[in-house]
Motif scaffolding. Structure first.
Motif, short mmCIF file in Angstrom:
data_model
loop_
_atom_site.label_atom_id
_atom_site.label_comp_id
_atom_site.label_asym_id
_atom_site.label_seq_id
_atom_site.Cartn_x
_atom_site.Cartn_y
_atom_site.Cartn_z
N GLY A 368 0.82 -1.20 0.00
CA GLY A 368 0.00 0.00 0.00
C GLY A 368 0.86 1.25 0.00
N ASP A 369 0.62 2.13 -0.97
CA ASP A 369 1.50 3.28 -1.18
C ASP A 369 1.48 4.25 -0.01
N GLU A 370 0.31 4.44 0.59
CA GLU A 370 0.18 5.48 1.62
C GLU A 370 1.10 5.19 2.81
N GLY A 371 1.01 3.97 3.34
CA GLY A 371 1.85 3.61 4.47
C GLY A 371 3.31 3.49 4.09
N PHE A 372 3.56 3.01 2.85
CA PHE A 372 4.94 2.79 2.45
C PHE A 372 5.70 4.10 2.29
N ARG A 373 5.04 5.14 1.81
CA ARG A 373 5.73 6.43 1.68
C ARG A 373 6.21 6.92 3.05
N GLU A 374 5.42 6.64 4.07
CA GLU A 374 5.84 7.03 5.42
C GLU A 374 6.97 6.14 5.91
N LEU A 375 6.83 4.83 5.71
CA LEU A 375 7.86 3.89 6.15
C LEU A 375 9.19 4.12 5.46
#
Length: 409
Positions: A368-375
Protein backbone atom coordinates in the motif's frame (compact mmCIF):
# COMPACT_ATOMS: atom_id res chain seq x y z
CA UNK A 1 -31.65 -1.37 -38.57
CA UNK A 2 -28.26 -1.63 -36.90
CA UNK A 3 -27.04 1.20 -34.70
CA UNK A 4 -23.30 1.50 -35.19
CA UNK A 5 -21.12 2.72 -32.30
CA UNK A 6 -17.52 3.96 -32.26
CA UNK A 7 -14.97 1.17 -31.94
CA UNK A 8 -12.26 0.98 -29.29
CA UNK A 9 -12.40 -0.89 -25.98
CA UNK A 10 -10.30 0.20 -23.04
CA UNK A 11 -10.13 -1.11 -19.45
CA UNK A 12 -11.50 0.93 -16.55
CA UNK A 13 -11.05 -1.14 -13.42
CA UNK A 14 -10.33 -4.85 -13.21
CA UNK A 15 -13.45 -6.77 -14.13
CA UNK A 16 -15.40 -4.01 -15.91
CA UNK A 17 -15.81 -3.48 -19.64
CA UNK A 18 -18.41 -1.01 -20.85
CA UNK A 19 -20.03 -1.82 -24.17
CA UNK A 20 -21.51 1.43 -25.29
CA UNK A 21 -23.96 4.03 -24.11
CA UNK A 22 -27.30 3.84 -25.90
CA UNK A 23 -31.04 4.09 -25.28
CA UNK A 24 -33.00 0.87 -25.33
CA UNK A 25 -36.38 -0.65 -24.54
CA UNK A 26 -36.94 -2.61 -21.30
CA UNK A 27 -35.54 -5.88 -22.63
CA UNK A 28 -32.03 -6.50 -23.97
CA UNK A 29 -30.55 -9.89 -24.83
CA UNK A 30 -26.86 -10.75 -25.12
CA UNK A 31 -24.42 -13.54 -24.36
CA UNK A 32 -21.86 -13.62 -21.57
CA UNK A 33 -21.67 -12.69 -17.91
CA UNK A 34 -22.73 -9.09 -17.41
CA UNK A 35 -24.15 -6.46 -15.13
CA UNK A 36 -26.26 -3.39 -15.71
CA UNK A 37 -24.99 0.06 -14.85
CA UNK A 38 -27.09 3.19 -14.68
CA UNK A 39 -25.94 6.74 -15.33
CA UNK A 40 -25.31 7.24 -11.60
CA UNK A 41 -22.74 4.48 -11.54
CA UNK A 42 -24.61 1.88 -9.48
CA UNK A 43 -24.58 -1.79 -10.42
CA UNK A 44 -27.33 -4.34 -10.59
CA UNK A 45 -26.90 -8.04 -9.77
CA UNK A 46 -24.72 -10.21 -12.07
CA UNK A 47 -26.65 -12.09 -14.73
CA UNK A 48 -25.19 -15.47 -15.70
CA UNK A 49 -25.87 -17.94 -18.54
CA UNK A 50 -27.54 -15.28 -20.62
CA UNK A 51 -28.79 -16.86 -23.81
CA UNK A 52 -31.75 -14.47 -23.63
CA UNK A 53 -31.79 -12.82 -20.22
CA UNK A 54 -33.72 -9.59 -19.71
CA UNK A 55 -32.55 -6.38 -18.09
CA UNK A 56 -35.55 -4.70 -16.50
CA UNK A 57 -35.72 -0.93 -16.84
CA UNK A 58 -37.26 -0.74 -13.37
CA UNK A 59 -33.90 -1.64 -11.85
CA UNK A 60 -31.76 0.80 -13.84
CA UNK A 61 -32.01 4.26 -15.29
CA UNK A 62 -34.15 4.03 -18.42
CA UNK A 63 -32.69 7.03 -20.25
CA UNK A 64 -28.94 6.73 -20.71
CA UNK A 65 -27.46 3.37 -19.81
CA UNK A 66 -24.51 1.11 -20.50
CA UNK A 67 -24.19 -2.64 -20.52
CA UNK A 68 -21.06 -3.98 -18.87
CA UNK A 69 -19.43 -7.33 -19.60
CA UNK A 70 -17.20 -8.59 -16.80
CA UNK A 71 -13.73 -9.98 -17.38
CA UNK A 72 -10.80 -10.67 -15.09
CA UNK A 73 -8.23 -9.48 -17.62
CA UNK A 74 -7.65 -5.72 -17.26
CA UNK A 75 -6.10 -5.33 -20.71
CA UNK A 76 -7.92 -7.93 -22.79
CA UNK A 77 -11.27 -7.35 -24.49
CA UNK A 78 -13.98 -9.90 -23.74
CA UNK A 79 -15.55 -11.81 -26.64
CA UNK A 80 -19.13 -10.78 -27.31
CA UNK A 81 -21.14 -13.10 -29.54
CA UNK A 82 -24.27 -10.99 -29.69
CA UNK A 83 -25.67 -7.79 -28.26
CA UNK A 84 -29.15 -6.68 -29.20
CA UNK A 85 -32.10 -4.69 -27.94
CA UNK A 86 -35.84 -5.32 -28.15
CA UNK A 87 -37.68 -3.11 -30.61
CA UNK A 88 -41.24 -4.39 -30.07
CA UNK A 89 -43.33 -7.24 -31.39
CA UNK A 90 -40.72 -9.78 -30.33
CA UNK A 91 -38.15 -8.37 -32.75
CA UNK A 92 -34.63 -7.36 -31.75
CA UNK A 93 -32.18 -4.83 -33.11
CA UNK A 94 -28.46 -5.66 -33.23
CA UNK A 95 -26.13 -3.18 -31.53
CA UNK A 96 -22.71 -3.13 -33.17
CA UNK A 97 -19.34 -1.98 -31.94
CA UNK A 98 -17.68 -1.13 -28.66
CA UNK A 99 -17.66 2.31 -27.12
CA UNK A 100 -15.54 3.61 -24.30
CA UNK A 101 -16.20 6.90 -22.52
CA UNK A 102 -12.94 8.97 -22.54
CA UNK A 103 -13.11 9.68 -18.82
CA UNK A 104 -13.13 5.97 -18.05
CA UNK A 105 -10.03 5.42 -20.14
CA UNK A 106 -8.35 8.22 -18.20
CA UNK A 107 -9.40 6.58 -14.94
CA UNK A 108 -7.63 3.36 -15.93
CA UNK A 109 -4.49 5.24 -16.87
CA UNK A 110 -4.52 6.97 -13.48
CA UNK A 111 -4.97 3.60 -11.78
CA UNK A 112 -2.01 1.94 -13.51
CA UNK A 113 0.02 5.15 -13.34
CA UNK A 114 -0.32 5.14 -9.57
CA UNK A 115 1.75 1.96 -9.34
CA UNK A 116 5.49 2.34 -8.79
CA UNK A 117 8.50 0.06 -9.03
CA UNK A 118 10.20 0.20 -5.62
CA UNK A 119 13.03 -2.25 -5.01
CA UNK A 120 14.50 -5.70 -5.47
CA UNK A 121 15.30 -7.89 -2.47
CA UNK A 122 18.72 -9.56 -2.27
CA UNK A 123 19.70 -12.10 0.38
CA UNK A 124 23.26 -11.45 1.51
CA UNK A 125 25.62 -13.70 3.45
CA UNK A 126 28.59 -11.32 3.81
CA UNK A 127 27.03 -8.08 4.99
CA UNK A 128 30.28 -6.13 5.32
CA UNK A 129 31.55 -6.89 1.81
CA UNK A 130 28.08 -6.36 0.36
CA UNK A 131 27.87 -2.93 2.01
CA UNK A 132 31.27 -2.08 0.55
CA UNK A 133 30.14 -3.03 -2.96
CA UNK A 134 26.99 -0.90 -2.87
CA UNK A 135 28.61 2.07 -1.17
CA UNK A 136 32.10 2.20 -2.65
CA UNK A 137 31.65 0.60 -6.06
CA UNK A 138 28.12 1.54 -7.09
CA UNK A 139 28.17 4.80 -5.13
CA UNK A 140 24.80 4.22 -3.44
CA UNK A 141 23.99 5.36 0.08
CA UNK A 142 22.19 3.73 2.96
CA UNK A 143 18.62 5.03 3.04
CA UNK A 144 17.60 3.19 6.21
CA UNK A 145 18.61 0.21 8.30
CA UNK A 146 16.42 -1.93 10.58
CA UNK A 147 17.10 -4.87 12.88
CA UNK A 148 14.53 -7.60 13.66
CA UNK A 149 14.57 -10.28 16.34
CA UNK A 150 12.33 -12.73 14.48
CA UNK A 151 11.33 -13.59 10.93
CA UNK A 152 8.97 -11.48 8.85
CA UNK A 153 5.29 -12.48 8.51
CA UNK A 154 5.60 -11.92 4.77
CA UNK A 155 8.93 -13.83 4.59
CA UNK A 156 10.80 -10.67 3.58
CA UNK A 157 14.00 -12.32 4.87
CA UNK A 158 13.18 -15.69 3.31
CA UNK A 159 11.98 -18.82 5.13
CA UNK A 160 13.96 -18.08 8.30
CA UNK A 161 12.68 -17.42 11.81
CA UNK A 162 15.76 -15.99 13.54
CA UNK A 163 17.33 -12.58 13.89
CA UNK A 164 17.81 -10.63 10.67
CA UNK A 165 18.35 -7.14 9.30
CA UNK A 166 17.10 -5.08 6.38
CA UNK A 167 19.17 -2.38 4.72
CA UNK A 168 17.81 -0.19 1.93
CA UNK A 169 20.45 1.25 -0.40
CA UNK A 170 20.05 3.41 -3.47
CA UNK A 171 20.77 6.65 -5.29
CA UNK A 172 17.84 8.43 -3.68
CA UNK A 173 14.49 7.96 -1.88
CA UNK A 174 12.10 5.26 -3.08
CA UNK A 175 9.55 7.97 -3.89
CA UNK A 176 11.40 8.38 -7.18
CA UNK A 177 14.26 5.86 -7.21
CA UNK A 178 14.48 2.09 -7.58
CA UNK A 179 16.61 0.73 -4.74
CA UNK A 180 17.99 -2.52 -3.33
CA UNK A 181 16.79 -4.22 -0.16
CA UNK A 182 19.58 -6.23 1.45
CA UNK A 183 18.33 -8.89 3.87
CA UNK A 184 20.87 -10.48 6.18
CA UNK A 185 20.07 -13.54 8.30
CA UNK A 186 22.56 -13.75 11.15
CA UNK A 187 22.87 -17.53 11.01
CA UNK A 188 23.30 -17.90 7.24
CA UNK A 189 26.67 -17.38 5.55
CA UNK A 190 25.80 -18.03 1.92
CA UNK A 191 22.98 -18.85 -0.49
CA UNK A 192 22.83 -20.95 -3.64
CA UNK A 193 22.25 -18.95 -6.80
CA UNK A 194 19.77 -20.19 -9.37
CA UNK A 195 19.24 -19.00 -12.94
CA UNK A 196 16.30 -16.75 -12.03
CA UNK A 197 17.94 -13.35 -11.48
CA UNK A 198 19.80 -12.30 -14.63
CA UNK A 199 20.98 -8.87 -13.55
CA UNK A 200 20.30 -5.26 -12.67
CA UNK A 201 21.34 -2.63 -15.23
CA UNK A 202 22.29 0.91 -14.25
CA UNK A 203 23.93 3.93 -15.91
CA UNK A 204 26.89 5.29 -13.97
CA UNK A 205 30.29 6.34 -15.25
CA UNK A 206 31.27 6.91 -11.64
CA UNK A 207 30.48 3.29 -10.72
CA UNK A 208 32.72 2.04 -13.53
CA UNK A 209 35.52 4.36 -12.41
CA UNK A 210 35.04 3.29 -8.78
CA UNK A 211 35.32 -0.39 -9.71
CA UNK A 212 38.50 0.20 -11.69
CA UNK A 213 40.05 2.27 -8.89
CA UNK A 214 39.21 -0.36 -6.24
CA UNK A 215 40.28 -3.16 -8.61
CA UNK A 216 36.85 -4.72 -8.31
CA UNK A 217 36.56 -7.38 -11.08
CA UNK A 218 34.98 -5.95 -14.23
CA UNK A 219 34.26 -7.63 -17.55
CA UNK A 220 33.39 -5.58 -20.61
CA UNK A 221 30.33 -7.21 -22.21
CA UNK A 222 29.99 -4.77 -25.10
CA UNK A 223 31.10 -1.26 -25.92
CA UNK A 224 30.84 0.71 -22.69
CA UNK A 225 28.87 -1.94 -20.76
CA UNK A 226 30.61 -3.77 -17.92
CA UNK A 227 29.61 -6.71 -15.77
CA UNK A 228 30.36 -6.53 -12.05
CA UNK A 229 29.33 -9.10 -9.48
CA UNK A 230 28.19 -8.26 -5.97
CA UNK A 231 29.21 -10.59 -3.14
CA UNK A 232 27.07 -13.69 -3.51
CA UNK A 233 27.32 -13.62 -7.31
CA UNK A 234 24.51 -11.19 -8.18
CA UNK A 235 25.14 -9.62 -11.59
CA UNK A 236 25.17 -5.86 -12.20
CA UNK A 237 25.55 -4.34 -15.65
CA UNK A 238 27.18 -0.90 -15.55
CA UNK A 239 26.81 1.42 -18.54
CA UNK A 240 29.83 3.72 -18.72
CA UNK A 241 28.06 7.01 -19.39
CA UNK A 242 26.30 9.80 -17.54
CA UNK A 243 22.65 9.19 -16.75
CA UNK A 244 20.14 11.55 -18.33
CA UNK A 245 17.56 10.68 -15.65
CA UNK A 246 17.54 11.33 -11.89
CA UNK A 247 17.45 7.57 -11.23
CA UNK A 248 20.28 5.74 -13.04
CA UNK A 249 18.76 2.28 -12.44
CA UNK A 250 17.32 1.16 -15.78
CA UNK A 251 15.98 -2.37 -15.41
CA UNK A 252 15.87 -5.66 -13.54
CA UNK A 253 16.11 -8.75 -15.75
CA UNK A 254 14.42 -12.01 -14.74
CA UNK A 255 14.49 -15.38 -16.49
CA UNK A 256 11.23 -16.98 -17.61
CA UNK A 257 10.54 -20.39 -19.09
CA UNK A 258 7.64 -19.35 -21.35
CA UNK A 259 7.94 -15.75 -22.50
CA UNK A 260 4.41 -15.26 -23.98
CA UNK A 261 2.82 -16.72 -20.85
CA UNK A 262 4.86 -14.48 -18.56
CA UNK A 263 4.21 -11.37 -20.66
CA UNK A 264 0.47 -12.10 -20.49
CA UNK A 265 0.67 -12.39 -16.70
CA UNK A 266 2.59 -9.15 -16.16
CA UNK A 267 0.76 -7.07 -18.77
CA UNK A 268 -2.79 -8.42 -18.71
CA UNK A 269 -3.15 -9.34 -15.06
CA UNK A 270 -0.81 -6.84 -13.41
CA UNK A 271 -1.40 -4.03 -15.91
CA UNK A 272 2.16 -3.33 -17.04
CA UNK A 273 2.82 -1.58 -20.33
CA UNK A 274 5.03 -3.25 -22.92
CA UNK A 275 7.83 -0.86 -23.91
CA UNK A 276 10.05 -3.05 -26.09
CA UNK A 277 9.96 -6.51 -27.65
CA UNK A 278 12.94 -8.37 -29.08
CA UNK A 279 11.60 -11.67 -30.37
CA UNK A 280 14.92 -13.04 -31.73
CA UNK A 281 16.57 -12.44 -28.35
CA UNK A 282 13.46 -13.54 -26.41
CA UNK A 283 13.31 -10.31 -24.41
CA UNK A 284 10.40 -8.05 -23.46
CA UNK A 285 10.67 -4.80 -21.48
CA UNK A 286 7.70 -3.81 -19.31
CA UNK A 287 6.91 -1.13 -16.75
CA UNK A 288 4.32 1.14 -15.17
CA UNK A 289 5.78 4.48 -16.31
CA UNK A 290 8.43 5.86 -18.62
CA UNK A 291 10.48 7.37 -15.79
CA UNK A 292 10.53 4.22 -13.63
CA UNK A 293 12.86 1.24 -13.50
CA UNK A 294 11.64 -1.40 -15.95
CA UNK A 295 11.20 -5.15 -15.68
CA UNK A 296 12.84 -7.15 -18.46
CA UNK A 297 11.70 -10.73 -19.03
CA UNK A 298 14.14 -13.01 -20.82
CA UNK A 299 12.92 -16.34 -22.15
CA UNK A 300 15.50 -19.04 -21.43
CA UNK A 301 13.59 -22.04 -22.78
CA UNK A 302 14.08 -24.13 -19.66
CA UNK A 303 12.86 -24.44 -16.08
CA UNK A 304 13.65 -21.47 -13.86
CA UNK A 305 15.69 -22.47 -10.82
CA UNK A 306 15.43 -20.04 -7.90
CA UNK A 307 18.11 -21.66 -5.75
CA UNK A 308 18.00 -20.43 -2.15
CA UNK A 309 19.13 -16.91 -3.06
CA UNK A 310 15.80 -16.10 -4.73
CA UNK A 311 14.78 -12.47 -4.46
CA UNK A 312 11.58 -10.49 -4.67
CA UNK A 313 10.54 -7.45 -6.69
CA UNK A 314 8.32 -4.86 -5.03
CA UNK A 315 5.79 -2.35 -6.32
CA UNK A 316 3.51 0.10 -4.57
CA UNK A 317 -0.13 0.77 -5.38
CA UNK A 318 -3.00 2.58 -3.64
CA UNK A 319 -3.98 0.53 -0.61
CA UNK A 320 -7.51 0.00 -1.91
CA UNK A 321 -6.09 -1.90 -4.93
CA UNK A 322 -4.46 -4.61 -2.79
CA UNK A 323 -7.62 -6.63 -2.21
CA UNK A 324 -8.59 -6.19 -5.87
CA UNK A 325 -5.25 -7.66 -6.91
CA UNK A 326 -5.68 -10.56 -4.49
CA UNK A 327 -9.22 -11.23 -5.72
CA UNK A 328 -8.08 -11.22 -9.34
CA UNK A 329 -5.28 -13.69 -8.62
CA UNK A 330 -7.74 -16.04 -6.92
CA UNK A 331 -10.12 -15.88 -9.88
CA UNK A 332 -7.30 -16.63 -12.31
CA UNK A 333 -5.94 -19.46 -10.14
CA UNK A 334 -2.62 -17.67 -9.76
CA UNK A 335 -0.37 -18.24 -6.77
CA UNK A 336 -0.75 -15.99 -3.72
CA UNK A 337 2.20 -16.49 -1.36
CA UNK A 338 0.97 -14.13 1.36
CA UNK A 339 -2.64 -12.89 1.37
CA UNK A 340 -3.38 -9.33 2.44
CA UNK A 341 -1.53 -8.70 5.71
CA UNK A 342 -0.32 -5.75 7.81
CA UNK A 343 3.37 -5.58 8.65
CA UNK A 344 4.72 -3.63 11.61
CA UNK A 345 8.17 -2.04 11.84
CA UNK A 346 9.04 -0.96 15.42
CA UNK A 347 8.80 2.81 15.70
CA UNK A 348 7.72 3.23 12.07
CA UNK A 349 4.63 3.09 9.89
CA UNK A 350 2.56 -0.07 9.44
CA UNK A 351 2.14 -1.19 5.83
CA UNK A 352 -0.22 -3.59 4.08
CA UNK A 353 1.06 -6.05 1.49
CA UNK A 354 0.01 -8.87 -0.82
CA UNK A 355 2.73 -11.26 -2.02
CA UNK A 356 2.26 -13.09 -5.34
CA UNK A 357 4.24 -15.42 -7.57
CA UNK A 358 4.35 -15.22 -11.36
CA UNK A 359 4.12 -18.35 -13.58
CA UNK A 360 7.80 -19.15 -12.90
CA UNK A 361 7.62 -18.51 -9.17
CA UNK A 362 9.23 -15.07 -9.12
CA UNK A 363 8.05 -13.37 -5.92
CA UNK A 364 6.13 -10.10 -6.31
CA UNK A 365 5.21 -7.77 -3.47
CA UNK A 366 2.50 -5.15 -3.79
CA UNK A 367 2.49 -2.73 -0.87
CA UNK A 368 0.00 0.00 0.00
CA UNK A 369 1.50 3.28 -1.18
CA UNK A 370 0.18 5.48 1.62
CA UNK A 371 1.85 3.61 4.47
CA UNK A 372 4.94 2.79 2.45
CA UNK A 373 5.73 6.43 1.68
CA UNK A 374 5.84 7.03 5.42
CA UNK A 375 7.86 3.89 6.15
CA UNK A 376 10.37 4.51 3.36
CA UNK A 377 11.42 8.01 4.39
CA UNK A 378 15.18 8.33 4.36
CA UNK A 379 16.68 7.92 7.83
CA UNK A 380 19.63 10.33 8.26
CA UNK A 381 21.07 7.83 10.76
CA UNK A 382 20.90 4.91 8.33
CA UNK A 383 24.65 4.77 7.62
CA UNK A 384 25.47 4.92 11.33
CA UNK A 385 22.92 2.24 12.24
CA UNK A 386 24.32 -0.17 9.66
CA UNK A 387 27.91 0.42 10.78
CA UNK A 388 26.96 -0.11 14.43
CA UNK A 389 25.09 -3.32 13.59
CA UNK A 390 28.03 -4.70 11.63
CA UNK A 391 30.45 -3.80 14.44
CA UNK A 392 28.23 -5.54 16.98
CA UNK A 393 27.77 -8.66 14.85
CA UNK A 394 29.90 -11.38 16.43
CA UNK A 395 28.23 -14.26 14.63
CA UNK A 396 31.31 -15.11 12.54
CA UNK A 397 33.49 -15.15 15.63
CA UNK A 398 31.00 -17.34 17.48
CA UNK A 399 30.90 -19.91 14.67
CA UNK A 400 34.71 -19.90 14.41
CA UNK A 401 35.13 -20.30 18.18
CA UNK A 402 32.89 -23.35 18.17
CA UNK A 403 34.56 -24.72 15.05
CA UNK A 404 31.28 -24.61 13.16
CA UNK A 405 30.84 -23.41 9.59
CA UNK A 406 28.16 -20.80 9.15
CA UNK A 407 25.19 -22.36 7.43
CA UNK A 408 24.85 -22.35 3.67
CA UNK A 409 21.21 -22.09 2.70
Amino acid sequence: MSASLPFGLYPHTVGEWHIGYFRFAPKVTYDGVCVARDSKGSFGPPLKNLAAAPLNHNTIDASEQSVCLTTDFPNTAPRVTSLSRAVGGGATEQVLGYYRAPELRKAHRRQMGSRRALHFVFKVGDRAQTARFYREVLGMRVLRHEEFEEGCKATCNGPYDGKWSKTMVGYGPEDHHFVAELTYNYGVGSYRLGNDFLGLTLVSRQAVNNAKKLEWPLKEISGGVYLAEAPGGYKFYLEDRESSKPDPVLKVTLAVSNLPKSVAFWSKLLGMKIYQEDKPQQRVLLGYAEDQCKLELHGIGQTVDHGTAFGRIAFSCPKEQLLDIETLMKKENQKILTPFVSLDTPGKATVQVVILADPDGHEICFVGDEGFRELSKVDPNGEKLLDEAMAADRSNEWFAKHNITKASA
